[in-house]
Structure formats: C-alpha cells, structure tokens
Design an enzyme around this catalytic site. Sequence first.
Site, short mmCIF file in Angstrom:
data_model
loop_
_atom_site.label_atom_id
_atom_site.label_comp_id
_atom_site.label_asym_id
_atom_site.label_seq_id
_atom_site.Cartn_x
_atom_site.Cartn_y
_atom_site.Cartn_z
N HIS A 149 0.21 0.17 -9.17
CA HIS A 149 -1.01 0.14 -8.22
C HIS A 149 -0.94 0.89 -7.00
O HIS A 149 -0.67 0.72 -5.51
CB HIS A 149 0.21 -1.21 -7.46
CG HIS A 149 -0.10 -2.19 -6.94
ND1 HIS A 149 -1.23 -2.46 -6.31
CD2 HIS A 149 0.47 -2.70 -5.08
CE1 HIS A 149 -1.75 -3.27 -5.21
NE2 HIS A 149 -1.12 -3.69 -4.23
N ASP A 177 4.23 -6.95 -5.40
CA ASP A 177 3.58 -6.28 -5.40
C ASP A 177 4.36 -5.12 -4.09
O ASP A 177 4.91 -5.37 -3.73
CB ASP A 177 2.44 -6.38 -4.82
CG ASP A 177 1.51 -7.12 -6.11
OD1 ASP A 177 1.73 -7.10 -7.20
OD2 ASP A 177 -0.09 -7.21 -5.65
N HIS A 220 5.36 -10.07 -2.45
CA HIS A 220 6.26 -9.12 -2.36
C HIS A 220 6.96 -8.58 -2.12
O HIS A 220 8.26 -9.50 -1.01
CB HIS A 220 5.49 -8.47 -0.97
CG HIS A 220 3.78 -8.53 -0.69
ND1 HIS A 220 2.79 -9.62 -0.94
CD2 HIS A 220 2.37 -7.67 -1.25
CE1 HIS A 220 1.67 -9.06 -0.89
NE2 HIS A 220 1.30 -8.82 -1.29
N HIS A 236 -1.32 3.36 -1.81
CA HIS A 236 -1.64 2.28 -1.86
C HIS A 236 -1.97 2.01 0.24
O HIS A 236 -1.10 1.28 0.64
CB HIS A 236 -0.32 1.27 -1.47
CG HIS A 236 -0.77 0.47 -1.35
ND1 HIS A 236 -0.54 -0.77 -0.47
CD2 HIS A 236 -0.68 -0.86 -2.64
CE1 HIS A 236 -0.54 -2.50 -0.16
NE2 HIS A 236 -0.63 -2.53 -1.65
ZN LIG Z 1 -0.27 -4.15 -2.68
#
Ligand SMILES: [Zn+2]
Length: 214
Positions: free
Chosen positions: A60, A7, A161, A64
């Site tokens: 996503h 992510d 990540h 964010h």
């Molecule tokens: Zn995230």
Amino acid sequence: MVTLSFDNGPEPEVTPHVLDMLAKHSIKASFFVMGRKVVTREGRALAMRARDEGHWVGNHTYSHTHPLGELDRATALREFDQAEESLGWLEQRPRLFRPYGRAGKLGRHLLHPAVVERLVAGRYSAVLWNSVPGDWRDPEGWVATALEQIAAKDWSLVVLHDQPSGAMEHLDGFLMALKQAGEEIVQEFPKDCVPLREGRVAGPMDLWTSARLD
Ligand SMILES: [Zn+2]
C-alpha cells in the site's frame, strides 16, 4: 457478500486486536500495509502474523503521503519498489497492490503509468474498493455507515484501517452484526474492484491512471 480489508498498518497497538477478532470470527481478510511500517521489527512481525493466520498481505505504498498519480515517475516507482522491498519475505501469489486514494477517493490520481507497467510485468493484482465507511474520521459511527453501505450492495469490498483511532474497538460488534445480517464474508475480491488481475487488464485502467509523462 462482504470482503474486508485493513489499510495503513501494521500498528502494534491495533493490529494484534484486529487479528484476534478476525480469528475469533473465523474470517480471512487482507491487510494493505505501508512499507515504512513493515521495515520495523515489530511491524514485520505483525505482517508475518497476518500472513501466517491466512490473511493476504499487500503493498500500500512505502510512505503513503501522495497518491501515485500525483507524483513524477521516479518518485512513484520508488514508493512502490521500496514497499515491495519491505515485503521481500512475502511469497504470496498473486502479489497485491492497493493504491493510496486520499480519504478513499477513486480516480485518475491513484496510479502512475510507470507503476502500472510494473504491476503488469510482475503479474500483480491491483485491488481497489467500493465501500469506505470512514472509520478513521468517525470512530464511533462507522459501524452503522458500513452496515448501510453493505446492505445496499451485492458484494462490498470494505476499507477499514488498523490504526489507533479507536474505531477498531467496535470491530467485534461489527463482525457480529454482519453475521446477524446473514452476510457471507469472503476473502476473494469482487471483480469490479480488481481492474488488473494477476497482471492482466480486467477493467478500464485509464480511469485510475494519471496521464503524466514525467
Ligand atoms: Zn491508505
């Protein structure tokens, strides 16, 4: 079984290494990207490389910064739509969306009802998670945490990540440890992590959706 997801990228300093390691181990994964990182030339090239190498790429959110359930309707929709625009070149079906949880937390803050409508209309799959080893806050220790979490579950969907924390320097070791543990690594997501599958409600959406009316 284990499914891997990455992510908050793409990041020019980290994503190429992650892609190299996945290729080395013949693993297909998913990348849930931030729209604002995909609008740059470098970011788009990296997301396209991930797609070309057989990984799935999903929305996503654009910036964010706040979970969508904490935003008003217009702002939540903009976060979703702008990220979709940044992925206009992606012809993948089904399209994937992963909400921002803030430190991996699950709950009603994840989604705004207006975004759920979008997801249903666009036949998206909403992809949650069940394993958050905290690589960003524990770049040295996350591998041990991840292996423990994975050993305790039949099928883990792990959130990592591709961000410059240093954590991904241990990805190669992690992937070797998974193979040694006899874990099967698959690209598909466990059912209980996909409350919305190709636009069809497959789980209790109210657990993940705010009650906001604005
Ligand atoms: Zn995230």
